[in-house]
Design an enzyme around this catalytic site. Sequence first.
Site, PDB file in Angstrom:
ATOM      1  N   ILE A   1      44.553  25.410  43.528  1.00 17.26           N
ATOM      2  CA  ILE A   1      45.961  25.337  43.921  1.00 17.26           C
ATOM      3  C   ILE A   1      46.622  26.706  44.058  1.00 17.26           C
ATOM      4  CG2 ILE A   1      46.304  23.039  42.958  1.00 17.26           C
ATOM      5  CD1 ILE A   1      47.475  24.332  40.469  1.00 17.26           C
TER       6      ILE A   1
ATOM      7  N   GLU B   1      45.660  31.278  44.616  1.00 17.78           N
ATOM      8  CA  GLU B   1      44.694  32.382  44.622  1.00 17.78           C
ATOM      9  C   GLU B   1      45.439  33.690  44.778  1.00 17.78           C
ATOM     10  OE1 GLU B   1      40.431  33.552  46.721  1.00 17.78           O
ATOM     11  OE2 GLU B   1      41.752  32.071  47.649  1.00 17.78           O
ATOM     12  N   GLY B   2      45.063  34.675  43.962  1.00 19.18           N
ATOM     13  CA  GLY B   2      45.666  35.996  44.030  1.00 19.18           C
ATOM     14  C   GLY B   2      44.609  37.073  43.995  1.00 19.18           C
ATOM     15  N   THR B   3      45.070  38.307  43.878  1.00 19.45           N
ATOM     16  CA  THR B   3      44.146  39.433  43.876  1.00 19.45           C
ATOM     17  C   THR B   3      43.265  39.448  42.635  1.00 19.45           C
ATOM     18  OG1 THR B   3      45.823  40.699  45.078  1.00 19.45           O
ATOM     19  CG2 THR B   3      44.001  41.933  44.108  1.00 19.45           C
ATOM     20  N   PHE B   4      43.821  39.063  41.494  1.00 13.10           N
ATOM     21  CA  PHE B   4      43.090  39.166  40.248  1.00 13.10           C
ATOM     22  C   PHE B   4      42.865  37.822  39.557  1.00 13.10           C
ATOM     23  CE2 PHE B   4      45.251  43.350  40.611  1.00 13.10           C
ATOM     24  CZ  PHE B   4      44.106  44.124  40.741  1.00 13.10           C
ATOM     25  N   SER B   5      43.207  36.729  40.202  1.00 13.32           N
ATOM     26  CA  SER B   5      43.016  35.433  39.560  1.00 13.32           C
ATOM     27  C   SER B   5      43.024  34.320  40.592  1.00 13.32           C
ATOM     28  CB  SER B   5      44.115  35.166  38.517  1.00 13.32           C
ATOM     29  OG  SER B   5      45.367  35.026  39.160  1.00 13.32           O
ATOM     30  N   SER B   6      42.483  33.184  40.193  1.00 15.94           N
ATOM     31  CA  SER B   6      42.556  31.952  40.977  1.00 15.94           C
ATOM     32  C   SER B   6      42.989  30.843  40.030  1.00 15.94           C
ATOM     33  CB  SER B   6      41.196  31.612  41.609  1.00 15.94           C
ATOM     34  OG  SER B   6      40.792  32.618  42.509  1.00 15.94           O
ATOM     35  N   VAL B   7      43.746  29.886  40.548  1.00 18.70           N
ATOM     36  CA  VAL B   7      44.293  28.826  39.726  1.00 18.70           C
ATOM     37  C   VAL B   7      43.774  27.491  40.227  1.00 18.70           C
ATOM     38  CG1 VAL B   7      46.383  27.773  38.794  1.00 18.70           C
ATOM     39  CG2 VAL B   7      46.360  30.206  39.351  1.00 18.70           C
TER      40      VAL B   7
ATOM     41  N   ASP C   1      57.309  41.390  37.655  1.00 19.28           N
ATOM     42  CA  ASP C   1      56.974  40.705  38.909  1.00 19.28           C
ATOM     43  C   ASP C   1      57.827  39.449  39.076  1.00 19.28           C
ATOM     44  OD1 ASP C   1      55.689  40.469  41.312  1.00 19.28           O
ATOM     45  OD2 ASP C   1      53.907  39.494  40.508  1.00 19.28           O
TER      46      ASP C   1
END
Length: 502
Positions: free
Chosen positions: A66, A68-74, A179
């Site tokens: 659900i 996605e980022g540069t340093f993590s995925s959820v 942020d």
Amino acid sequence: MLITFSRKCHTLPRKRWTLPRSTRTEPAPPGRKALTGKSPDVQMDIEHLSKAVPQLAKVFNILDKIGEGTFSSVYLGEALMRDGRKELFALKHLIPTSHPTRIAAELQCLTVAGGRENVMGVTYCFRKDDHVVIVMPYMEHQALVEVIGSLSFAEVRLYIYHLLKALRHIHQFGIIHRDIKPNNFLYNRRSRVYALVDFGLAQGTADTQIELLKDLGGLRKTPRPVFGERNLNSCTPTPSATTPDAGKAEEALSWRCSMSRASGRALSGSQKPAKAVQPGLTCDCFLTDRVCNVCMSRKQQVAPRAGTPGFRAPEVLTKCPDQGTAIDVWSAGVILLSLLSGRYPFFKAGDDLTALAQIITVRGSRETIRAAKTFGKAVVCSQALPPQDLRTLCETLRGRRRASPGEDVPSALACRNRSPDGGSICEPADSAELTLQNQESFSNCERTVCLMKPALEAEEEEQGWDRVPDEAYHLLDRLLDLNPNSRISAAEALQHPLFKDL
């Protein structure tokens, strides 16, 4: 319009800014899959996560990816509780290269400050080798860009009120979020539930209660090891009593560091070492194609730049080393500016100078120069720009006010097109176009608004946009104070007359 600083800038690594987000306008209710028909790529990611952290499969049925980022995925996980009911959780998988201290600090922020006052808490944490998964309660939410065109003023007021409550709470613990943006403040419009998430970029104040943030901010003289890791990124060696040649190693390492800095100066265009100059001399290479000895002799500026473009405060853009909780308040002000004007994102820039130029078009050049001087920065602007009246600006952009002859809206903020939900999508102009003389762009927008005006006015009267009190724009002005020393705090903002009945 040309804007420059009196000191040279450099680019730091880009930080992440993506968090758990809804991929549907109307999320599924709890206990039901939020998404159906996973793509092959998502299925592969889920299988990879299950293999990397096999403990997850014993507890969760991973339904979908659900965020996605540069340093993590959820991921969205479903767990069978002891009483037989099924409950949804957000599983945040941090990439293996994340620094252990950063991961531990984020967990400590969630543990100490989370779970109350509109701040997301943490349920559990899994770790397998260098893979870490943070388990948090799943909250249905809508993306602001999907609902901004239909929000009433009463909803906007509640949204900002609860955001300020979350900021007051974390600031009491000495946490600077760094942020703040709509994607990190989850909003369930139906149940009016809010949650501040993602402390991956958080820093601590001088008196922070989060011990690990002291290590990240250099507030502790001797950082403690986390997960048994050593800091391999430092240029300064750690003395060891068991190493007889520690002095020689330190001397060699310092020599390599000095050579690296010297080669960096050579690559910048100067083959000769910079001569010593007397302090207090002014720079004489402004608007020239060379770098003078004054600039070459200055130490490289190092200041945190973490955050999302468009939401960074002026003290962040100008690389002021002394940054506090006021940078979160500025970001909250940018969000309120978007909500009152119906423009999201309001500021959008590819670099810090363009971002500062866009702020100047709204807050004024003289005011920006004066504020920068209070925190030790010199900003030079080649064109004098007056500050915008915030009510006039927001009502014009929302379509409730026609521009009078000679009146204009900054072309960097002019509306280029409209979104299907009645809101607007702003596409800022290039930095070279940041003047107040682009009348054609605004006129086209104005004609579009006039055609839709009767229907829009009836809808906005029902939503309360025809009677926005002056207190809303007064609070906006205080949140967007260019001077961080006089900028209103989150605790003070909650006492503002705008929230007197809350």
